[in-house]
Design an enzyme around this catalytic site. Structure first.
Site, short mmCIF file in Angstrom:
data_model
loop_
_atom_site.label_atom_id
_atom_site.label_comp_id
_atom_site.label_asym_id
_atom_site.label_seq_id
_atom_site.Cartn_x
_atom_site.Cartn_y
_atom_site.Cartn_z
N ASN A 87 0.83 -1.21 0.00
CA ASN A 87 0.00 0.00 0.00
C ASN A 87 0.86 1.25 0.00
O ASN A 87 1.90 1.30 0.65
CB ASN A 87 -0.93 0.00 1.21
CG ASN A 87 -1.89 -1.17 1.17
OD1 ASN A 87 -2.04 -1.80 0.12
ND2 ASN A 87 -2.51 -1.47 2.29
N VAL A 88 0.35 2.26 -0.69
CA VAL A 88 1.08 3.53 -0.74
C VAL A 88 0.48 4.54 0.24
O VAL A 88 0.98 5.65 0.37
CB VAL A 88 1.13 4.09 -2.18
CG1 VAL A 88 1.90 3.15 -3.09
CG2 VAL A 88 -0.26 4.36 -2.74
N ASP A 89 -0.59 4.13 0.95
CA ASP A 89 -1.14 5.03 1.97
C ASP A 89 -0.25 4.99 3.21
O ASP A 89 0.70 4.21 3.29
CB ASP A 89 -2.61 4.64 2.29
CG ASP A 89 -2.74 3.25 2.92
OD1 ASP A 89 -2.01 2.97 3.89
OD2 ASP A 89 -3.57 2.45 2.44
N HIS A 104 5.81 -0.47 -2.74
CA HIS A 104 5.37 0.25 -3.94
C HIS A 104 5.39 1.77 -3.77
O HIS A 104 4.72 2.48 -4.49
CB HIS A 104 3.96 -0.22 -4.36
CG HIS A 104 3.95 -1.66 -4.80
ND1 HIS A 104 2.80 -2.42 -4.88
CD2 HIS A 104 4.96 -2.47 -5.18
CE1 HIS A 104 3.11 -3.64 -5.29
NE2 HIS A 104 4.41 -3.70 -5.47
P1 OAD Z 1 -5.92 -6.35 -4.95
O1 OAD Z 1 -7.01 -5.38 -5.28
O2 OAD Z 1 -5.36 -7.17 -6.06
O3 OAD Z 1 -6.44 -7.38 -3.83
C1 OAD Z 1 -7.12 -6.93 -2.70
C2 OAD Z 1 -7.43 -8.10 -1.78
O4 OAD Z 1 -8.09 -7.58 -0.62
C3 OAD Z 1 -8.37 -9.16 -2.40
O5 OAD Z 1 -7.84 -10.46 -2.16
C4 OAD Z 1 -9.68 -8.95 -1.62
O6 OAD Z 1 -10.42 -10.15 -1.44
C5 OAD Z 1 -9.16 -8.44 -0.27
N1 OAD Z 1 -10.12 -7.68 0.56
C6 OAD Z 1 -11.24 -7.03 0.16
N2 OAD Z 1 -11.85 -6.47 1.22
C7 OAD Z 1 -11.10 -6.76 2.33
C8 OAD Z 1 -11.20 -6.47 3.73
N3 OAD Z 1 -12.21 -5.76 4.23
N4 OAD Z 1 -10.23 -6.96 4.54
C9 OAD Z 1 -9.21 -7.70 4.06
N5 OAD Z 1 -9.07 -8.00 2.75
C10 OAD Z 1 -9.99 -7.54 1.89
O7 OAD Z 1 -4.79 -5.49 -4.20
P2 OAD Z 1 -3.26 -5.84 -3.94
O8 OAD Z 1 -3.03 -7.31 -3.85
O9 OAD Z 1 -2.81 -4.99 -2.82
O10 OAD Z 1 0.43 -1.76 -7.27
O11 OAD Z 1 -2.61 -5.30 -5.26
C11 OAD Z 1 -1.23 -5.32 -5.39
C12 OAD Z 1 -0.73 -4.16 -6.23
O12 OAD Z 1 -1.45 -4.11 -7.45
C13 OAD Z 1 -0.96 -2.81 -5.62
O13 OAD Z 1 0.04 -2.42 -4.68
C14 OAD Z 1 -0.93 -1.90 -6.82
C15 OAD Z 1 -1.77 -2.75 -7.76
O14 OAD Z 1 -1.52 -2.59 -9.11
C16 OAD Z 1 0.83 -0.67 -7.91
O15 OAD Z 1 0.10 0.29 -8.10
C17 OAD Z 1 2.25 -0.72 -8.36
#
Ligand code: OAD
Length: 233
Positions: A87-89, A104
């Protein structure tokens, strides 16, 4: 104290009101990822990209760490906690965590377009200075850009993250779909038989005897995990 390593993704911040990237309602459904999260997109239209991150940065001022972030910080009383976040937050820091590795980048920072990973040019913006404009230059004379690792760029913090994963006694994954590398590959560096707790309301395509799934959101999931960890350790 045992080393507790926690890998987080966008799902960690959902209960604070921020969007995930993939799935319904995800950011990449609303904004073309090639435009706002690739180095080519930045070269094509820097103003659009700078404004996109200005908006995200200002959104930070309207959200707060959720209970899950706070429980992670509380775990520092019992474990040597390292958070590795995609996360970037800044919600982990604001929730009280002291060791946070941002794979990231960080929304609150900007850097040089020419030499983005040179520490000399990485600066934290004051909250009343969150709007970066075209023509705002770094000390090397190049346009100030968001301190974000875009697709197509190196991930300099991955080495430090790997070092921590190699030393893990307990590993936790929260709110990441594990689609993006090298972050998703961190699991490969875990020592054998380290327990892995996965908190996510949805199922993830990973399995194995070391995995313990807590199918819940980050806040309730962290409460559950806290109980399990304090019972066992
Ligand atoms: P994703 O959007 O791919 O995945 C988010 C995950 O959070 C999913 O598995 C959801 O099921 C889960 N989720 C949803 N609601 C939730 C909750 N209340 N509590 C816990 N989990 C929950 O996001 P990331 O895996 O973080 O990179 O994505 C990785 C990277 O892809 C990001 O850092 C970003 C993006 O492109 C860049 O921008 C370089």
């Amino acid at each position: 104290m045992k080393n507790l390593i926690i890998l987080t993704g966008a799902g960690m911040s959902v209960e604070s009101g921020l969007s995930t990237f993939r799935g319904s309602g995800g950011m990449w459904g609303k904004y073309p990822v090639e435009q706002v999260a690739t180095i080519e997109g930045y070269y094509d239209n820097p103003e659009l990209v700078i404004n996109f991150y200005n908006d995200l940065r200002k959104q930070l001022l309207t959200v707060n760490p959720n209970h899950g972030h706070k429980v992670i910080a509380e775990l520092e009383k019992y474990f040597n906690v390292t958070v590795i976040t995609q996360n970037v937050d800044n919600l982990h820091e604001r929730g009280g965590s002291s060791n946070v590795i941002h794979l990231h980048g960080e929304l609150t920072k900007v850097t040089s377009s020419k030499d983005p990973n040179n520490p000399r040019y990485i600066e934290t913006l004051a909250t009343d200075d969150y709007d970066v404009k075209m023509g705002d230059n770094s000390a090397d004379g190049s346009q100030k850009r968001p301190f974000i690792v875009w697709f197509g760029e190196a991930v300099p913090m991955i080495d430090e993250a790997i070092e921590w994963v190699r030393k893990a006694d307990i590993f936790v994954v929260i709110g990441t779909s594990l689609n993006v590398y090298p972050a998703a590959g961190l699991l490969n560096y875990l020592p054998p038989r380290v327990p892995i707790y996965v908190i996510d309301p949805n199922e993830l395509p990973i399995k194995g005897s070391d995995y313990h799934f807590i199918q819940n959101g980050a806040s309730k999931g962290m409460d559950e995990l806290m109980k399990i960890l304090l019972d066992k350790n």
